[in-house]
Design a protein around this motif. Structure first.
Motif, mmCIF file in Angstrom:
data_model
loop_
_atom_site.group_PDB
_atom_site.id
_atom_site.type_symbol
_atom_site.label_atom_id
_atom_site.label_comp_id
_atom_site.label_asym_id
_atom_site.label_seq_id
_atom_site.Cartn_x
_atom_site.Cartn_y
_atom_site.Cartn_z
ATOM 1 N N ASN A 367 0.815 -1.228 0.000
ATOM 2 C CA ASN A 367 0.000 0.000 0.000
ATOM 3 C C ASN A 367 0.845 1.273 0.000
ATOM 4 O O ASN A 367 0.318 2.376 0.113
ATOM 5 N N LYS A 368 2.171 1.102 -0.108
ATOM 6 C CA LYS A 368 3.130 2.218 -0.183
ATOM 7 C C LYS A 368 3.014 3.172 1.022
ATOM 8 O O LYS A 368 3.128 4.384 0.898
ATOM 9 N N TYR A 369 2.819 2.571 2.176
ATOM 10 C CA TYR A 369 2.749 3.361 3.416
ATOM 11 C C TYR A 369 4.084 3.251 4.143
ATOM 12 O O TYR A 369 4.580 2.148 4.385
ATOM 13 N N LEU A 370 4.678 4.384 4.458
ATOM 14 C CA LEU A 370 5.962 4.448 5.165
ATOM 15 C C LEU A 370 5.735 5.148 6.495
ATOM 16 O O LEU A 370 5.012 6.144 6.569
ATOM 17 N N SER A 371 6.362 4.630 7.542
ATOM 18 C CA SER A 371 6.112 5.162 8.884
ATOM 19 C C SER A 371 7.369 5.085 9.736
ATOM 20 O O SER A 371 8.167 4.165 9.599
ATOM 21 N N PHE A 372 7.549 6.071 10.593
ATOM 22 C CA PHE A 372 8.503 5.927 11.694
ATOM 23 C C PHE A 372 7.947 6.695 12.886
ATOM 24 O O PHE A 372 7.268 7.710 12.744
ATOM 25 N N GLN A 373 8.190 6.135 14.057
ATOM 26 C CA GLN A 373 7.696 6.751 15.284
ATOM 27 C C GLN A 373 8.875 7.123 16.177
ATOM 28 O O GLN A 373 9.934 6.497 16.124
ATOM 29 N N VAL A 374 8.675 8.151 16.960
ATOM 30 C CA VAL A 374 9.673 8.568 17.945
ATOM 31 C C VAL A 374 8.947 8.965 19.222
ATOM 32 O O VAL A 374 7.781 9.359 19.198
ATOM 33 N N GLY A 375 9.650 8.840 20.327
ATOM 34 C CA GLY A 375 9.028 9.184 21.599
ATOM 35 C C GLY A 375 10.064 9.342 22.685
ATOM 36 O O GLY A 375 11.266 9.326 22.428
ATOM 37 N N GLY A 376 9.578 9.472 23.894
ATOM 38 C CA GLY A 376 10.472 9.625 25.032
ATOM 39 C C GLY A 376 9.728 9.418 26.335
ATOM 40 O O GLY A 376 8.496 9.307 26.361
ATOM 41 N N ALA A 377 10.490 9.362 27.399
ATOM 42 C CA ALA A 377 9.917 9.133 28.723
ATOM 43 C C ALA A 377 9.349 10.427 29.286
ATOM 44 O O ALA A 377 10.044 11.437 29.340
ATOM 45 N N ILE A 378 8.094 10.372 29.684
ATOM 46 C CA ILE A 378 7.443 11.518 30.328
ATOM 47 C C ILE A 378 7.407 11.253 31.832
ATOM 48 O O ILE A 378 6.872 10.231 32.281
#
Length: 406
Positions: A367-378
């Motif tokens: 489906n040509k979907y590209l993803s990246f996630q980022v986060g951190g400790a709250i």
């Protein structure tokens, strides 16, 4: 890697020459499928245990973050456009390992090395320009972080790993070349490339989830991040500041305690110990605070149950773990799927090494979907604006590789 990529399934695990007491090889590459296990939901860990015991061979694969729903009374209802399986493992037809300048064929004929040497690598293709979108605006991100801090003030949790998704629709990339560039821009000790039919993981992760060597289990959670500087004196000062930062230490020690608790479920009584607390390690984009916790595996507990007992990893959830995961589901906009899951390998003796899927591009060619996630400790001390900037710092290598920053 180009040779392996001609097959429907392959996995490449690269230490990038980082010195590590527990890595068995400099890099290892598995290609083609002799047997495979794909689980979409239900009893995945038990199926993996049966699959491994029936074969007792090298297996490579991944665990999706959403396997949390098997281990606890949880659910995942956020949208998912990547559609990775919850768990996938395969026994390769070909396996080549590299150590100290020498290649060794572990599965297959030695003639594979000649085949690899003769393999013609295609020319680099010009990447199509991508339009990267964010599920959350900066304002929305800050509002959600402030709401999570209210949960901390109320006593619901004392730390939560909160993430946001960057994505591109109608994305067209060359996965192998994109990974090569990512691995060049951001070489890390647990980097990897995983192709499973139409799905790809291109990972520059610096974090180990769990490793088994003999009867010893080792976990190395990361909590604590600081930028790098081209000025050597300033860079060293940033490193010292991270080492002595009370907020970063608090984040790290909370997760160390959580990992100790998780390992206790599988350990010989009294064997859990912190081997290193607040170690500072430097990578091309960031300095990281990493601690090392180990234990002796209880001989009555199967090593796959030990993985299950520690999954998902504390560094990507929070504390208390179950409540943190409930809040993650409530406030994040995307299903995590393979992000903040893990991939790696198990050998015929039952030793294994698995990373944490962060700093990774995930791509569905169907489906040509590209993803990246980022986060951190709250935590209670978190500054929402600074947390947002830390997310962008963690995303910087991927944005550079995708041609969006210079």
């Amino acid at each position: 890697m180009h040779w392996a990529n001609q097959f429907n399934v392959c996995c490449f695990l690269d230490s990038n020459q980082y010195k590590d007491a527990y890595s068995a090889y400099d890099f290892i590459i598995a290609a083609d499928v002799e047997a495979e296990l794909k689980c979409l939901s239900g009893m995945a860990f038990n199926q993996l245990k049966t699959f491994y015991e029936n074969h007792r061979k090298w297996v490579f694969g991944f665990f999706s973050y959403d396997l949390k729903n098997e281990t606890e009374d949880l659910h995942s209802d956020n949208p998912d456009y990547l559609n990775f399986p919850d768990l996938y493992f395969f026994i390769p037809r070909y396996l080549v390992a590299y150590k100290d300048g020498k290649a060794e064929v572990l599965i297959g004929n030695d003639s594979i090395l000649d085949e690899i040497n003769d393999f013609k690598v295609g020319e680099n293709t010009t990447p199509v320009s991508l339009k990267i979108n964010q599920k959350l605006s900066k304002t929305q991100y800050i509002e959600k972080v402030e709401t999570l801090k209210n949960h901390i003030i109320r006593g619901d949790i004392y730390e939560v790993n909160f993430c946001q998704e960057f994505f591109a629709e109608n994305a067209s990339i060359n996965p192998v070349q994109t990974f090569e560039l990512l691995n060049e821009v951001s070489p890390t000790p647990f980097a990897g490339y995983f192709k499973i039919y139409d799905h790809y993981i291109l990972s520059a992760t610096p974090e180990r989830f769990l490793c088994k060597r003999g009867s010893k289990l080792i976990s190395q959670p990361i909590k604590g991040t600081a930028r790098r500087s081209l000025d050597l004196a300033e860079d060293e000062q940033i490193k010292i500041q991270l080492k002595n930062d009370i907020k970063e230490q608090a984040e790290n020690v909370m997760i160390v305690d959580l990992v100790r608790h998780d390992l206790t479920k599988s350990a010989v009584k009294g064997s859990v110990k912190v081997e290193e607390l607040f170690g500072i390690y430097s990578f091309p984009q960031v300095h990281q605070m990493i601690s090392t916790i180990s234990c002796d595996l209880n001989p009555d507990i199967h090593f796959i149950d030990a993985i299950k007992n520690a999954f998902p990893m504390g560094s990507m959830t929070g504390a208390p773990k179950i409540k943190a995961m409930k809040l993650i589901e409530q406030y994040e906009e995307s299903k995590r799927g393979i992000y903040s899951g893990s991939f790696g390998c198990i050998n015929p003796d039952g030793d294994f090494d698995f990373n944490v899927v962060i700093r990774s591009i995930l791509y569905n060619t169907d489906n040509k979907y590209l993803s990246f996630q980022v986060g951190g400790a709250i935590t209670y001390q978190s500054d929402a604006g600074k947390e947002y900037e830390e997310c962008l710092l963690k995303a910087s290598a991927i944005l550079k590789v995708l041609g969006l920053v210079h």
